[in-house]
Design an enzyme around this catalytic site. Structure first.
Site, PDB file in Angstrom:
ATOM      1  N   ASP A  80       0.976  -0.531   0.209  1.00  0.00           N
ATOM      2  CA  ASP A  80       0.151   0.014   0.502  1.00  0.00           C
ATOM      3  C   ASP A  80       0.795   0.918  -0.063  1.00  0.00           C
ATOM      4  OD1 ASP A  80      -2.200   1.650   0.311  1.00  0.00           O
ATOM      5  OD2 ASP A  80      -1.771   2.067   2.340  1.00  0.00           O
ATOM      6  N   ASP A 121      -1.226  -0.459   6.324  1.00  0.00           N
ATOM      7  CA  ASP A 121      -0.900  -0.051   7.376  1.00  0.00           C
ATOM      8  C   ASP A 121      -2.002  -0.474   8.591  1.00  0.00           C
ATOM      9  OD1 ASP A 121      -4.142   0.117   6.981  1.00  0.00           O
ATOM     10  OD2 ASP A 121      -4.243   2.323   6.704  1.00  0.00           O
ATOM     11  N   ASP A 153      -6.030  -1.520   5.579  1.00  0.00           N
ATOM     12  CA  ASP A 153      -6.266  -2.796   3.805  1.00  0.00           C
ATOM     13  C   ASP A 153      -6.522  -4.013   4.470  1.00  0.00           C
ATOM     14  OD1 ASP A 153      -4.531  -1.084   2.397  1.00  0.00           O
ATOM     15  OD2 ASP A 153      -3.209  -1.131   3.548  1.00  0.00           O
TER      16      ASP A 153
END
Length: 801
Positions: free
Chosen positions: A486, A690, A694
């Site tokens: 991410d 995180d 996610d």
């Protein structure tokens, strides 16, 4: 609140910590606080009220039968191998009232859930003791098994040394042809002495084995104790019989040496188990038992366990923080290496969070408690590590099953060999060959090969700020071929910053305000957006709320997060939509050409654009900027050099994705919603995010890794939690997983080869019992020493140096 009322008011008491103040702060409910930290802590506690521990009770539909589901952890003793743990768990599962039973050989513990209306902890404890093993309740002081065992080992060693010296002299007499009828009386005397000195060994070291071996044999579940019992006590019985009849060999020295060698192997295993479990206990040991509470009457020293959230605690230079909390006053450096493995101190100021167990180096702090004991970050991490050691990997379960089958397999082979050699060379030869097979086929090395290596690796990872939810995560990580990131907060720095705010003139009308100046439009727009984003945990939301500063925020009537898209909320009776362009188009919020042009300008500038709309129209935009972490490019290069395929999955617009692809040098898949992200997470993939926003991607990947950023580590959906905010841990972690699995395969390979060759030699009558016992101990030592090499694997900081 008017100024007149404020000037008349006298001292007010803080509703959280109880201290008085001349300048109180209030929240929307009218609660009074002495400082911003108390106000913030009160808001946190209101969002996450403490949950009292309670046992679950369910009543049947007739209301006559009550079921009380209770949890219990028993400390065990005298388990010598995984087959012992398997036997205990099987017998507990078959006990009336027991719902689940998990027994860990390395932890020497049993985790149980049971119906309190049918059985109780005392009955379960007696059940285990009836099998020949030690058991103690959590409220009981456990017996120091290690110290007791070492004392018995020393005494037994002296007796064994005597037997070996005397026995060696008798063997030399026979070998050199010195035997004569005149000296036979002396030999008989020395053999009688060997019988006498072997008795303490049999009682101190052999009796616990005999008790457990007979208990398991009588229940039809033979284990390692059974093998040792049959072998060694058969040798003693044969020796006594030969002594009485006056013919045949004496094997007292062989029997005592067997028990002594096996006991040495057991003691070495106990040391390895102690080393592998230290990571869990180390965390909670670092939390101080006492704390200094700030009260109206002055400072008071209390037990840390008696503290409650909201109290104000003083922490002086050189002391460790006893609680998690927010700093109300003070500034100084804090050593956070306990949690992050990062040796460099971090400067903390008023309003910032601190964690229990971290060390105050040079500041004097007053901290408002937000979490106590097990609820602290250190407590959560300790709990996760404890769970990791209980969640066996597929390899561990396979090794356990093989160990359980090895015992009956060895008994069958020993019986066959005894019958064959008894027919060929007589009873004594058959018995000695069977004894050798029983010893060489002991599954100790096989049972140690996998769990000990994985546990030591988990502890090593914890020392570098990496928390595993299970040992299986290491096994899966070693097989990963693709790694996806991410972007926000993972490859980029947090916090993000608001760079631009654009509000249309319609904001003023929709908010029923009389102001129409540009600055007032921006402020009114921010007031709405920040009021909604305050409910979100996303880094973008935090940046917007921080940028809003002192603007008075409102409370939403409802709130819903849409992962990868944005949020929806109801504020003052109106639905507010905040997120990306796709979300607002889907919700049929009109986006004017002017808004689109402004958004395009922000995107070309490399900013992330957040749209906000209500009343059927987009009311404005917010542009947020972020910068790449300094270590990101180097980490990506190092991961790529390890043969890993890399990529970034993000919900950013396509233009932003192209910019980030050029910056990072790896493929960036932009404009993805959560389901589209998961389509990339096929077999043998790792996702790094995180940990909260996610969650679907982390759960869908083979291995999910989360950057904690100090959030609630227990809430993350990841398999692995990275406590330190540093990407350099990733190459180190992948290397750790590869080396760990290499050690596991080496140990399993050795255990199989050793058993195949050893059993073959023993069946052929080429290995004496004492050599079989020595080979068994050496095999366990080899496996243990190879696993213990994980303790020399360099920590992250040492590797960097």
């Amino acid at each position: 609140m008017n100024l007149a009322a404020t000037s008349v008011r006298s001292l007010a008491s803080c509703s959280l910590c109880g201290l008085t103040t001349l300048h109180p702060l209030t929240n929307l409910r009218g609660d009074v606080f002495c400082c911003p930290s108390c106000k913030e802590v009160a808001a946190l506690l209101a969002e996450n009220p403490p949950v009292a521990k309670a046992q679950t009770e369910t009543l049947s539909s007739q209301g006559r039968t009550r079921t009380r589901i209770e949890n219990l952890t028993l400390r065990l003793g005298d388990m010598w191998c995984p087959s012992c743990a398997w036997l205990v768990s099987e017998q507990l599962r078959r006990t009336a009232g027991v719902n689940t039973a998990e027994v860990s050989f390395i932890q020497q513990q049993a985790n149980l859930t049971f119906d309190g209306a049918i059985t109780n902890p005392q009955k379960l404890k007696k059940r285990i003791r009836s099998l020949g093993y030690k058991a103690s309740l959590p409220t009981e002081k456990p017996r120091d098994e290690e110290e007791s065992f070492f004392t018995r080992l020393l005494i037994g060693g002296v007796m064994v040394l005597h037997d070996m010296i005397v026995g060696g002299g008798i063997y030399i007499r026979e070998a050199l042809g010195w035997a004569s009828p005149e000296t036979q009386w002396l030999v008989d005397f020395f053999q009688l002495m060997m019988l006498v000195t072997s008795l303490p060994v049999l009682v101190l070291l052999g009796l616990p084995i005999l008790r457990a071996g007979l208990a398991s044999l009588l229940r039809g579940k033979p284990n390692i104790h059974t093998l040792i019992t049959i072998g060694t006590f058969s040798a003693v019985g044969l020796s006594v019989r030969n002594m009485i009849v006056g013919s045949g060999g004496q094997y007292f020295d062989t029997a005592t040496m067997l028990i002594f060698l096996i006991s040495i192997g057991r003691w070495l295993e106990m040391q390895a188990h102690k080393s592998s479990s230290k990571a869990v206990g180390h965390l909670l040991e670092q939390i101080p038992e006492q704390a200094t509470v700030v009260t109206q009457e002055g400072d008071k020293t209390v037990r840390a366990s008696d503290l409650r959230p909201g109290q104000r605690v003083r922490v002086r230079p050189g002391e460790k923080f006893p609680i998690d909390g927010l700093i109300a006053a003070g500034e100084g450096d804090v050593d956070k290496s306990l949690l992050t493995g990062e040796p460099r101190p971090v400067t903390h100021r008023a309003g910032e969070a601190v964690q229990a167990g971290t060390l105050n180096l040079d500041g004097s702090f007053e901290v408002i408690a937000t979490a106590i004991g097990d609820s602290t970050v250190a407590g959560q991490v300790g709990r996760l590590l404890h769970q990791a050691l209980w969640n066996r990997s597929p390899l561990e379960r396979l090794a356990d099953k093989l160990s359980a089958w090895m015992t009956p397999f060895a008994l069958v082979l020993a019986t066959i060999a005894f019958l064959f050699w008894n027919n060929q060379s007589g009873f004594e030869s058959g018995l000695l060959v069977a004894l050798s097979i029983l010893l060489i086929a002991c599954p100790c090395a096989l049972g140690l090969a996998t769990p000990l290596t994985l546990w030591l690796a988990v502890g090593r990872a914890a020392d570098s700020g990496v928390i595993m939810r299970s040992t299986a995560a290491l096994e899966r990580l070693a097989k990963v071929e693709k790694v996806f990131f991410d972007k926000t907060g993972t490859l980029t720095k947090l916090p993000m910053r608001v760079m631009e705010v654009y509000a249309t003139s319609r904001v003023v009308h929709s908010l029923h305000s009389s102001e129409n100046e540009p600055r007032m439009m921006e402020k009114a727009f921010l007031q709405v957006v920040a009021s909604v984003e305050r409910e979100s945990e996303h880094p973008l939301a935090k940046a917007i709320v921080d940028y809003a500063g002192d603007i008075k925020l409102s409370t939403t009537e409802s709130f819903k997060a849409l992962p990868g898209m944005g949020v929806k909320a109801v504020l003052n009776g109106e639905e507010i939509i905040i997120g990306n362009e796709v979300l607002l188009s889907r919700e049929q919020i009109q986006i004017t050409d002017r808004i689109k042009d402004e958004a395009e300008i922000l995107k070309k500038a490399g900013q992330m654009v957040v749209f906000a709309g209500w009343g059927g129209q987009v009311q404005g935009l917010i542009g947020l900027g972020e910068t790449v972490r300094e270590e990101a490019r180097d980490v990506l290069d190092r991961l790529h050099s390890r043969g890993l395929s890399l990529g970034v999955l993000t919900g950013d617009e396509t233009h932003a994705g192209e910019r980030w692809q050029a910056t990072l040098g790896i493929p960036v898949y932009a404009g993805l919603n959560p389901s589209e992200k998961m389509s990339h997470l096929t077999d043998k993939t790792a996702m790094i995010g995180d940990g909260i926003n996610d969650a679907p991607s982390l759960a869908a990947s083979t291995v999910g890794l989360a950057m904690s950023h100090g959030t609630d580590v227990a809430r993350t959906a990841a398999d692995i939690v990275l406590m330190r905010d540093d990407l350099r841990v990733l190459p180190w972690l992948f290397d750790l997983s590869k080396i760990t699995m290499r050690r596991v395969k080496e140990n399993l390979g050795w255990a199989f080869i050793y058993n195949i060759i050893g059993i073959g030699l023993a069946m052929a009558g080429l290995m004496k019992p004492v050599y079989a016992a020595l080979a068994m101990v050496m095999s366990s030592i080899f496996v243990t020493a190879n696993a213990m090499r994980m303790n020399t694997y360099p920590l992250l900081e040492k590797e960097a140096d």
